[in-house]
Design a protein around this motif. Sequence first.
Motif, PDB file in Angstrom:
ATOM      1  N   LYS A   1       0.831  -1.194   0.000  1.00  0.00           N
ATOM      2  CA  LYS A   1       0.000   0.000   0.000  1.00  0.00           C
ATOM      3  C   LYS A   1       0.871   1.252   0.000  1.00  0.00           C
ATOM      4  O   LYS A   1       1.921   1.278   0.648  1.00  0.00           O
ATOM      5  CB  LYS A   1      -0.915   0.040   1.231  1.00  0.00           C
TER       6      LYS A   1
ATOM      7  N   ASN B   1      -9.761   2.870  -3.592  1.00  0.00           N
ATOM      8  CA  ASN B   1      -8.704   1.881  -3.811  1.00  0.00           C
ATOM      9  C   ASN B   1      -8.964   1.081  -5.072  1.00  0.00           C
ATOM     10  O   ASN B   1     -10.086   0.627  -5.316  1.00  0.00           O
ATOM     11  CB  ASN B   1      -8.592   0.925  -2.627  1.00  0.00           C
TER      12      ASN B   1
ATOM     13  N   GLY C   1      -3.465  -2.469  -4.028  1.00  0.00           N
ATOM     14  CA  GLY C   1      -2.983  -1.304  -3.301  1.00  0.00           C
ATOM     15  C   GLY C   1      -2.957  -0.009  -4.076  1.00  0.00           C
ATOM     16  O   GLY C   1      -2.479   1.004  -3.572  1.00  0.00           O
TER      17      GLY C   1
END
Length: 359
Positions: free
Chosen positions: A298, A313, A317
């Motif tokens: 992420k 999102n 990620g």
Amino acid sequence: MEQSNFIKYIQKYFTGFVALVTKTINGSKDPLKYRYKTMLTPKQSIDGKWTSITADNVNVAADVVAMDSPLPLKTRPAIASASGDIPKLGMEMKMNENQLDQLDTLIAKGADISEILTELFDDSKRGLVGVEEQTEYLFLRGLSSGIALTDTENVGTGVRVNYGYLDANKAGVAVVWSNVANSTPITDVNEMIAKASDAGETVSYIMMDKLSFNYARRSVEGKDLYATSIGNFGTTKPTPTYKQFLEVWQDETGLQFDIVDRSVKFEKDGVKKTIKAWDEGKVILLTDNNVGDLVWKKVVEDSHRSAAVTYVNGDLGTLVSKYVTHKPFGEWTDVQARRVPVVNGVDQIFQLDTKIVQA
């Protein structure tokens, strides 16, 4: 930095739009083929590092041992690794006053909601596709050359990921393939298959760029191979078509061929340039079609979100964000991702360079 003036559309449709774009990219509707999606396995990294593992996994026969005798000691596989930080990929786009005025006009005229959303979220789509394109470029460049890099075309920090291809698994050719009158591409590939066999590996896949394939197709050996397959033993040998030569060469080697003709567009200082992703002249032979991992993490901003920014999102990620600034004024879209294609098991990858004469 403030919330977008189109927040009601963003709150209602943004998540679904990003999901739809991601699904289209991953599915069959998109005309672009992403080989990394089928040849790499997604792997999340906790510490933001990538690691490529190479093991000398050569199996040896057990010894015949007499009863009541000790078992002979064998060596365990030697393991080597390369590692580094996962780079951040991303791009930023701005809708200026003229573009925002056009969007306001669409809304004022009561345009169809699909038309409004297309205009509002077009930058998000371009950013998501842009991340996919960079990932594919890094993968194909790295798989073909052994080094994934963006040193020359990248606007930000350059990326250089060296997979450590083994010198023992590399070879040149007798005559460069561009010299179609004298080159021996059929022999060169057969020798590479034999080289892999001598190393205890059975290759099943072969990848090369379209230019190299066409050089082989037009070579004397290529014409001879095709002519023999159709029972032509005369002195005049026709040049086979792309499809004809692909079929006969696959039959000859027993390998599954993948001819790569993939370009990626880059923009630097406002100038767009098209770059071939595959390193020209490289032929790669593989024992398996799954060659490694797509290592991801992420992005930092995902854990430190701003209340003035709308976030969604994407896949693995990827973070998409929209917001407004007044100095300079504009509606901004950012797309970020942290990912890197990592090729493992380089002891099972064999590289033939058709532009280098083997000493």
